[in-house]
Design a protein around this motif. Structure first.
Motif, PDB file in Angstrom:
ATOM      1  N   SER A  39      30.858  38.437  51.388  1.00  0.00           N
ATOM      2  CA  SER A  39      32.211  37.987  51.728  1.00  0.00           C
ATOM      3  C   SER A  39      33.026  39.061  52.431  1.00  0.00           C
ATOM      4  O   SER A  39      33.934  38.745  53.178  1.00  0.00           O
ATOM      5  CB  SER A  39      32.947  37.555  50.462  1.00  0.00           C
ATOM      6  N   LEU A  79      38.122  39.895  45.732  1.00  0.00           N
ATOM      7  CA  LEU A  79      38.634  39.947  44.357  1.00  0.00           C
ATOM      8  C   LEU A  79      38.341  38.708  43.516  1.00  0.00           C
ATOM      9  O   LEU A  79      37.879  38.827  42.391  1.00  0.00           O
ATOM     10  CB  LEU A  79      40.137  40.251  44.347  1.00  0.00           C
ATOM     11  N   PRO A  80      38.617  37.496  44.017  1.00  0.00           N
ATOM     12  CA  PRO A  80      38.427  36.349  43.125  1.00  0.00           C
ATOM     13  C   PRO A  80      36.989  35.865  43.045  1.00  0.00           C
ATOM     14  O   PRO A  80      36.695  34.933  42.304  1.00  0.00           O
ATOM     15  CB  PRO A  80      39.312  35.270  43.764  1.00  0.00           C
ATOM     16  N   LEU A  81      36.084  36.490  43.808  1.00  0.00           N
ATOM     17  CA  LEU A  81      34.766  35.870  43.966  1.00  0.00           C
ATOM     18  C   LEU A  81      33.736  36.287  42.925  1.00  0.00           C
ATOM     19  O   LEU A  81      32.782  35.571  42.673  1.00  0.00           O
ATOM     20  CB  LEU A  81      34.212  36.177  45.354  1.00  0.00           C
ATOM     21  N   CYS A 132      41.935  43.833  51.836  1.00  0.00           N
ATOM     22  CA  CYS A 132      42.229  42.444  52.213  1.00  0.00           C
ATOM     23  C   CYS A 132      42.120  41.486  51.031  1.00  0.00           C
ATOM     24  O   CYS A 132      42.557  40.360  51.095  1.00  0.00           O
ATOM     25  CB  CYS A 132      41.292  41.994  53.324  1.00  0.00           C
ATOM     26  N   ARG A 133      41.517  41.919  49.935  1.00  0.00           N
ATOM     27  CA  ARG A 133      41.422  41.168  48.673  1.00  0.00           C
ATOM     28  C   ARG A 133      40.455  39.982  48.726  1.00  0.00           C
ATOM     29  O   ARG A 133      40.384  39.194  47.783  1.00  0.00           O
ATOM     30  CB  ARG A 133      42.777  40.633  48.205  1.00  0.00           C
ATOM     31  N   THR A 134      39.756  39.803  49.828  1.00  0.00           N
ATOM     32  CA  THR A 134      38.840  38.664  49.928  1.00  0.00           C
ATOM     33  C   THR A 134      37.876  38.629  48.749  1.00  0.00           C
ATOM     34  O   THR A 134      37.613  37.581  48.171  1.00  0.00           O
ATOM     35  CB  THR A 134      38.032  38.760  51.243  1.00  0.00           C
TER      36      THR A 134
END
Ligand SMILES: Cc1cc2nc3c(=O)[nH]c(=O)nc-3n(C[C@H](O)[C@H](O)[C@H](O)COP(=O)(O)OP(=O)(O)OC[C@H]3O[C@@H](n4cnc5c(N)ncnc54)[C@H](O)[C@@H]3O)c2cc1C
Ligand code: SF4
Ligand code: SF4
Lengths: 664, 325
Positions: free
Chosen positions: A637, A604-606, A600-602
């Motif tokens: 997350s 990745l940017p965190l 879901c990539r949630t």
């Protein structure tokens, strides 16, 4: 059965002398713990951290076959390591240990004995439930970068950089001004020995320049700090000087040939007491000895219409470069020393002293410049109003210090520098000098002796804080003078002292950008605005951010001896850190269970450490455990709970919470 | 050999789950062929007494849909439980409390007040309320008691399997019945749908950016929805990342965001909390004021993140005043 067999927990409750036992009924807590599920035994002991205390754990693991250990005592910050070690010494993996804080989190913050005791029971119960889910783990070994960043090139930064360089370490010294030296480079003499300030500082400044282990970046700001202890990634922005540092030899020819024949712009180095040209070198011994051009003043940079005679003067060197742009440097360092110094308090808001309104009221720093042979008047102390030598001077102590309207703290050096100024003024002008003080704080080595010397030199001491400075005369003798009113508390009467010049012994306060610097380096400030050390007594140069150390006045007002000593200490701490080359890190990394990740990539940017990437083929997140610092952000997350973190698994956290909440 | 007996029962539900059974279409005939439907109040005329007359465990499998919020529902659920070898909680309400579970945001008094007094369309000058018993001459009429708290079936009786969905797809039901007939059932307590969030099977997954950086939450009724692009990437709050798949992406294919009816995956303890932290971390701002503004776009946070799962979540229900207070 879990991991290493049927769970057998040993619970140890520490009295910590009376630190815990005075507020928590240790015996009741121990008896309670004994009855909890999976607890094989519970003991109380006066000082668990003592050798016999640790020995208890070792013996019980051996004889009573414990496979989990809980110590309820102080903060894990202080003794987690101790007890993990004791656990390991008996052959049990260190991570089968759990610490419960019943001191800082309980006895020290409560006074109701009964409820504090209940709370201690709750916390221990939570730990017994958590520890069931513990597993054997191994700490990680991480390499430490050998370079050090020093921010600020005052005497503190210089000293720290030289110490580290002498130990063979590479240092990046970043200074925001065009030269290093800081405040000390502005003084004529230093108390109490009255050695010439630049005579003792200049050799250190040139040593910085000469050292092959020091990369000196002036006109530079740190703009970004990433990473963590041992592996910081720092971005430094170098502002353009418009003069190429490697080509300029500091010959000053360009300055001589500048279109402006006289200085026209306020000279920052002299606090605006003199004027400089658009191209200038801050002062003769500046390091680096390189000219710079003020883009707000230079005709060429503003309008491209200069005749450029000064560029010709530079000739073949071709050191002047109008196209220079700000440059970003990214460096990697293992440790950081913050030495950004102080700001001299601006007394304008204290209206009663007339600074900014009455011409012949000066700040101490201005007088330091006026007394300095390389200062705006070549060392002649003359008045702003009429260029005449003052025949009488009043020095008002504690301006902005020990004052509820400014800073309530004592700036520690003002008494001493006021004595120094009194001596120098008297020596140079023969003027009569009055010191108005609350009390004289001459605390250092040779300081009291210096004070006595000054008294014998005939300097007048009036015990009382200067109340007001005015030019309104009440008597004939006050005409054309500045009048200082002060309550002489030794004579118990108000005095009015007419003088030619007033010097305000301004406070030392936190740097203008302290809040920004604090945020960037992840450190804290104390209520007075200065950076906060980790412990006032036992960790005075450490900060809450591991690997970031403090030196000099950025941590609090102090004199040069203390500054230099602290800088040495900070360098020592940094050295101890980087010289170890490796450090052990908590094995608290996160990892993705591939079968559960939905891609879901949630997450990745965190990750603040860029530890997470995406496997494009599999459409799954992947965590690089070498980069992971165990912050837990991604874990929280992940909407599939596909990420789990060692030492903080869902099972551990949920059972701990449940344990706390299970109030009888 | 007699055919295995299968029962269907409904508690607090909307009837949609019954519809899902009927939706098996030809499939339903196969099922009817293979099994003996012994109880299905919605479709066939059986009485409670018929069930009571059966031996314990006589029913091979009973599918219960709907949540439990009344004395009658609990009584019936306990009855069919006793009579069934396998009990399946069928649909979101049975599994997680479902939409009726949102009543846990209120207490019974509030629910009654709204339903019997305060809504605009209510005309009830005498403030008549349902009562559990009423005497008319010699006759006493009784009604089941309604409770403050809505429960998922497994919070009141022992459940063997769960089939998620509001409603479950006919495929999940057919698969479950086949597994039952073939005796290939997974371990007790399993949720009979793949343990993987919807994103994995979503037809739009390739258009999902790594950093959503959501600047505005849009509501589906107020905007045109691009039928190809990841809904979150368009600013529509999609529960897909936090919701178990197996639904054949029906809502996504219908160009609507996922509302979370399949509940969480196995390892997630609280779907709403997980969705909340995932969505909150996708907000594209570091400015407190701006963040607050963006989040205002989520008009009904509980109804969004806990639409189906409130009753079984860690929140469970609104705090009730202490007894006697
Ligand atoms: C009027 C006066 C007279 C004094 N006389 C004496 C005396 O006689 N004897 C004595 O022992 N002490 C004296 N002191 C105290 C003395 O000035 C300090 O102890 C000393 O200067 C502290 O050195 P420092 O390096 O910590 O700070 P500073 O001298 O303030 O140096 C800090 C340096 O860091 C740089 N910097 C600041 N922020 C940044 C940033 N964000 N990035 C990069 N660089 C930055 C600054 O430009 C500066 O070069 C006097 C103080 C005053 C105000
Ligand atoms: S826990 Fe997750 S977010 Fe934190 S450092 Fe590790 S990978 Fe990055
Ligand atoms: S948040 Fe979880 S499910 Fe989503 S990509 Fe990351 S690990 Fe996978």
């Amino acid at each position: 059965m879990r991991g290493n067999g049927d769970v057998r927990i040993g619970v140890y409750v520490c009295h910590c002398g009376s630190n815990i036992a005075a507020t928590v009924d240790v015996e009741a807590v121990t008896r309670y713990a004994e009855e909890l599920p999976n607890v094989a035994l519970a003991r109380e002991y006066k000082y668990m951290c003592s050798d016999p205390g640790q020995e208890l754990i070792r013996k019980d693991i051996d004889e009573n076959k414990l496979n989990r250990v809980i110590v309820a005592a102080c903060s894990p910050l202080l003794h987690e390591h101790t007890f993990r070690h004791a656990t390991e010494a008996a052959g049990l993996n260190a991570y089968y240990f759990q610490m419960v804080n019943i001191r800082e989190h309980c006895s020290w913050v409560h006074d109701d004995r009964e409820r504090a005791t209940t709370k201690a029971k709750d916390l221990i119960r939570a730990a017994t439930m958590r520890i069931v889910h513990h597993e054997a783990l191994e700490p990680r070994k991480v390499a430490i970068r050998p370079e050090v960043l020093v921010v600020g090139g005052g005497v503190a930064g210089i000293q720290a950089a030289l110490t580290l360089a002498a130990a063979g370490k590479h240092v990046y010294l970043v200074e925001k001004d065009a030269t290093i030296g800081g405040h000390m480079a502005k003084f004529d003499k230093t108390f109490p020995t009255l050695d010439c300030s630049m005579c003792i500082l200049a050799p250190k400044m040139t040593a910085v320049k000469a050292s092959k282990n020091i990369t000196l970046w002036t006109c530079s700001d740190v703009t970004r700090v990433e990473g963590y202890v041992g592996n910081f990634k720092v971005t430094v922005r170098r502002r353009p000087r418009y003069v190429i540092e490697d080509l300029c030899v500091g010959c000053s020819r360009c300055i001589d040939e500048c279109l402006f024949k006289e200085g026209k712009f306020p000279d920052e180095w002299n606090l605006g007491l003199s004027k400089r040209k658009p191209v200038y070198i801050p002062f003769p011994q500046a390091v680096p000895p390189v000219a710079l051009i003020d883009p707000a003043a230079c005709i060429q940079l503003k309008t491209v219409k200069c005749k450029m005679t000064f560029v010709e003067a530079c000739g073949e060197r071709k050191a002047i470069d109008f196209d220079q742009k700000a440059e970003e440097k990214v460096i990697e360092v293992g440790a950081i020393i913050v030495a950004t110094g102080f700001r001299a308090y601006d007394p304008t808001p204290l209206n009663r002293y007339g600074y900014g309104r009455l011409k012949d009221v000066y700040t101490a720093l201005e007088v330091e410049r006026l007394l300095n042979a390389s200062g705006p008047t070549g060392g002649n102390l003359v008045r702003r109003s009429d260029n005449a030598k003052p025949k009488s001077v009043a020095i008002l102590h504690c301006v902005g210090s020990r004052d509820e309207n400014a800073h309530i703290y004592c700036s520690r050096v003002c008494c001493m520098y006021s004595l120094k100024l009194a001596h120098l003024i008297k020596e140079k002008t023969g003027a009569e000098v009055f010191n108005c003080y609350i009390d004289i704080r001459a605390f250092g080595k040779g300081y009291e002796e210096f004070y006595r010397r000054l008294m014998s030199e005939g300097v007048q001491f009036i015990r009382g804080k200067g109340a007001e400075v005015t030019d309104v005369a009440e008597e004939l003798r006050e005409r054309g003078k500045l009048v200082v009113s002060v309550e002489d508390t030794l004579l118990s009467r108000i005095r009015r002292i007419p003088v030619d010049m007033v010097v305000l012994a301004q406070a030392l306060e936190a740097g203008a950008d302290a809040a920004e610097v604090r945020r960037m380096f992840n450190i804290s400030c104390s209520a007075d605005g200065f950076f906060l050390e980790k412990h006032p007594k036992l960790a005075p140069v450490n900060t809450v951010a591991d690997g970031v150390f403090l030196a000099g006045c950025c941590q609090g007002a102090k004199d040069i001896p203390d500054t230099v000593a602290q800088a040495g200490a900070a360098a020592g701490e940094a050295l101890a850190l980087i010289d170890a080359q490796f450090m052990m890190m908590e094995p608290n990394t996160a990892s993705v269970t591939e079968d559960l990740c939905s891609g879901c990539r949630t997450c990745l940017p965190l990750c603040p450490y860029q530890a997470i990437t995406r496997d494009e083929q599999k459409n799954k997140a992947v965590i690089n455990e070498v980069l992971c610092k165990g912050c837990g952000t991604c874990v929280a997350s992940c909407p599939s709970a596909a990420i789990s973190q060692k030492l903080f698994t869902d099972a551990q956290i949920f059972s701990e919470i449940q344990g706390v909440m299970m109030h009888e | 050999m007699s055919k295995p007996k299968v029962a269907f029962y409904w508690c607090a539900s909307c009837g949609g789950c019954e519809e899902a059974v009927v939706d098996l279409a030809e499939g339903v005939l196969q099922v009817v062929d293979a099994v003996d439907i012994c109880f299905w109040p919605c479709a066939l005329d059986f009485k409670k007494s018929d069930v009571e007359a059966m031996a314990d465990g006589e029913i091979t499998a009973c599918f219960i849909n709907g949540a439990i919020r009344s004395s009658e529902q609990l009584e019936m659920a306990e009855l069919v439980r006793r009579k069934s070898k396998v009990l399946v909680a069928f649909g979101s309400c049975a599994q997680q409390g479902g939409i009726p579970g949102l009543a846990n945001l209120f207490d019974l008094k509030g629910v009654m007040e709204t339903a019997y007094e305060t809504t605009a369309s209510t005309v009830n000058p005498d403030k008549t309320r349902p009562k559990t018993s009423h005497r008319e001459g010699n006759h006493e009429l009784t009604l089941p008691e309604l409770w403050d708290t809505v429960h998922a079936v497994s919070q009141r009786i022992d459940v063997d399997y769960f089939i998620p969905g509001c409603p479950p797809t006919p495929k999940l039901l057919a698969d479950a019945v086949n597994a039952l007939l073939e005796g290939k059932l997974p371990p007790k307590g399993s949720i009979l749908s793949p343990n993987m969030a919807l994103c994995e099977q979503c037809p739009r997954k390739d258009s999902k950016p790594s950093d959503l950086a959501i600047k505005e939450f849009k509501r589906p009724h107020a905007h045109m929805i691009d039928p190809e692009k990841c809904l979150l990437a368009q600013g529509f709050l999609c529960m897909g990342p936090a919701t178990r798949g197996g639904c054949e992406s029906l809502c996504i294919n219908g160009n609507m965001p996922c509302t979370g009816c399949f509940g969480p995956t196995d390892q997630v303890r609280d779907q709403g909390a997980k969705a909340l932290s995932a969505i909150a971390s996708a907000v594209g701002s570091n400015d407190e004021g701006e963040i607050e503004n963006i989040l205002k776009g989520i008009v009904d946070p509980v109804g969004t993140f806990y639409r189906y799962g409130l009753a079984t979540s860690m929140l469970h229900r609104k705090k009730m005043p202490a007894k006697g207070a």
